[in-house]
Design a protein around this motif. Structure first.
Motif, PDB file in Angstrom:
ATOM      1  N   ARG A 168     -18.283  32.703  16.221  1.00 39.95           N
ATOM      2  CA  ARG A 168     -18.647  32.031  17.573  1.00 39.95           C
ATOM      3  C   ARG A 168     -19.439  30.629  17.728  1.00 39.95           C
ATOM      4  NH1 ARG A 168     -16.816  34.636  22.127  1.00 39.95           N
ATOM      5  NH2 ARG A 168     -18.487  33.581  23.384  1.00 39.95           N
ATOM      6  N   ASP A 169     -20.502  30.828  16.849  1.00 42.54           N
ATOM      7  CA  ASP A 169     -21.337  29.760  16.842  1.00 42.54           C
ATOM      8  C   ASP A 169     -21.254  28.764  15.825  1.00 42.54           C
ATOM      9  OD1 ASP A 169     -22.642  30.874  19.106  1.00 42.54           O
ATOM     10  OD2 ASP A 169     -24.034  32.170  17.893  1.00 42.54           O
ATOM     11  N   GLU A 170     -20.806  29.018  14.778  1.00 45.53           N
ATOM     12  CA  GLU A 170     -20.535  27.849  13.763  1.00 45.53           C
ATOM     13  C   GLU A 170     -18.967  27.524  13.602  1.00 45.53           C
ATOM     14  OE1 GLU A 170     -23.378  26.759  12.129  1.00 45.53           O
ATOM     15  OE2 GLU A 170     -24.509  28.120  13.613  1.00 45.53           O
ATOM     16  N   LEU A 171     -18.031  28.525  13.807  1.00 46.46           N
ATOM     17  CA  LEU A 171     -16.917  28.394  13.555  1.00 46.46           C
ATOM     18  C   LEU A 171     -15.929  28.186  14.728  1.00 46.46           C
ATOM     19  CD1 LEU A 171     -15.886  30.888  10.599  1.00 46.46           C
ATOM     20  CD2 LEU A 171     -17.006  28.788  10.478  1.00 46.46           C
ATOM     21  N   SER A 172     -16.736  28.203  15.797  1.00 41.60           N
ATOM     22  CA  SER A 172     -16.173  27.939  17.130  1.00 41.60           C
ATOM     23  C   SER A 172     -15.030  28.841  17.580  1.00 41.60           C
ATOM     24  CB  SER A 172     -15.608  26.470  17.423  1.00 41.60           C
ATOM     25  OG  SER A 172     -16.960  25.622  17.249  1.00 41.60           O
ATOM     26  N   SER A 180     -31.481  31.779   3.690  1.00 42.70           N
ATOM     27  CA  SER A 180     -29.978  31.133   3.548  1.00 42.70           C
ATOM     28  C   SER A 180     -29.725  31.302   2.050  1.00 42.70           C
ATOM     29  CB  SER A 180     -29.837  29.757   4.134  1.00 42.70           C
ATOM     30  OG  SER A 180     -30.243  29.878   5.567  1.00 42.70           O
ATOM     31  N   GLU A 189     -25.469  31.071   0.256  1.00 46.10           N
ATOM     32  CA  GLU A 189     -23.989  30.453   0.412  1.00 46.10           C
ATOM     33  C   GLU A 189     -23.183  31.859   0.411  1.00 46.10           C
ATOM     34  OE1 GLU A 189     -20.558  27.402  -0.923  1.00 46.10           O
ATOM     35  OE2 GLU A 189     -22.771  27.143  -1.228  1.00 46.10           O
ATOM     36  N   VAL A 233     -20.342  29.219   4.012  1.00 44.05           N
ATOM     37  CA  VAL A 233     -21.307  28.990   4.822  1.00 44.05           C
ATOM     38  C   VAL A 233     -22.673  29.265   4.106  1.00 44.05           C
ATOM     39  CG1 VAL A 233     -19.786  29.765   6.822  1.00 44.05           C
ATOM     40  CG2 VAL A 233     -21.107  31.465   5.814  1.00 44.05           C
ATOM     41  N   ASN A 234     -23.583  28.570   4.535  1.00 40.19           N
ATOM     42  CA  ASN A 234     -25.068  28.971   4.107  1.00 40.19           C
ATOM     43  C   ASN A 234     -25.800  29.376   5.252  1.00 40.19           C
ATOM     44  OD1 ASN A 234     -27.291  28.581   2.712  1.00 40.19           O
ATOM     45  ND2 ASN A 234     -27.321  26.434   2.457  1.00 40.19           N
ATOM     46  N   ALA A 235     -25.869  30.725   5.120  1.00 37.72           N
ATOM     47  CA  ALA A 235     -26.483  31.265   6.264  1.00 37.72           C
ATOM     48  C   ALA A 235     -27.414  32.605   5.690  1.00 37.72           C
ATOM     49  CB  ALA A 235     -25.440  31.926   7.197  1.00 37.72           C
ATOM     50  N   SER A 244     -21.739  36.099  15.418  1.00 41.27           N
ATOM     51  CA  SER A 244     -22.372  34.906  15.595  1.00 41.27           C
ATOM     52  C   SER A 244     -21.920  33.871  14.911  1.00 41.27           C
ATOM     53  CB  SER A 244     -24.093  34.883  15.331  1.00 41.27           C
ATOM     54  OG  SER A 244     -24.547  36.112  16.133  1.00 41.27           O
ATOM     55  N   LEU A 245     -21.572  34.145  13.639  1.00 43.95           N
ATOM     56  CA  LEU A 245     -20.994  33.002  12.519  1.00 43.95           C
ATOM     57  C   LEU A 245     -19.841  32.566  13.363  1.00 43.95           C
ATOM     58  CD1 LEU A 245     -20.994  31.355  10.068  1.00 43.95           C
ATOM     59  CD2 LEU A 245     -19.520  33.307   9.294  1.00 43.95           C
TER      60      LEU A 245
END
Length: 158
Positions: free
Chosen positions: A29-33, A2, A4, A16-18, A26-27
């Motif tokens: 949908r899953d992290e930022l809704s 990960s 930033e 984001v730390n990813a 994916s970011l």
């Protein structure tokens, strides 16, 4: 591993730390809704995942997060402003240009990029701009009419 990453999504700064190789979709949908962009194929073939990156339509399903540093991402949710639908969104409603709706977010994104470049495209130009999108519902004529209608509405604005 990960790291930033900082960029802008729908006008808001995001850090984001990813894993940098993770896909943007994916970011979103899953992290930022932000679930407007859809997973269709995962191989940049259907257009359901399309977003604007620095104003250009791009597939988000295979776009690595690390490639976004300092860039601006716009999703279908970012097309509307201050609670008011984008003229494209309104035209799609007015023309009843969606059936199942799975492909529409990507189509709206590509159409927005087209209208930003050319607010009065002809039918051939609209079809060419949307050629990367798969729609199995048979709404093509209504989609083409909706994009033309939105262009006319956008051209009429002061």
């Amino acid at each position: 591993m990960s790291e930033e990453y900082s960029f802008v999504v729908n006008g808001r700064p995001v850090s984001v730390n990813a894993d940098g190789t993770a896909p943007l979709l994916s970011l979103l949908r899953d992290e930022l809704s932000l679930r407007g962009s859809k997973f269709g194929c995962g191989t940049e073939q259907c257009g359901a995942c399309m977003v604007l990156i620095d104003g250009q339509p791009e597939y988000s399903c295979a776009r690595e997060i690390r490639s976004l540093a300092g860039k601006t991402v716009t999703t279908v949710e970012g097309l509307s402003q201050n609670g008011k639908l984008h003229p494209l969104q309104q035209a799609f409603l007015d023309e009843q240009a969606g059936q199942c709706g799975y492909c529409l977010s990507g189509i709206l994104i590509s159409a927005a990029a087209l209208l930003a470049r050319n607010p009065r495209p002809d039918r051939r130009e609209i079809a060419a701009a949307l050629d990367r999108h798969l729609c199995r519902c048979g709404m093509h004529n209504r989609v083409l009419r909706a994009v033309a209608r939105a262009g006319a509405a956008m051209g009429a604005r002061p």
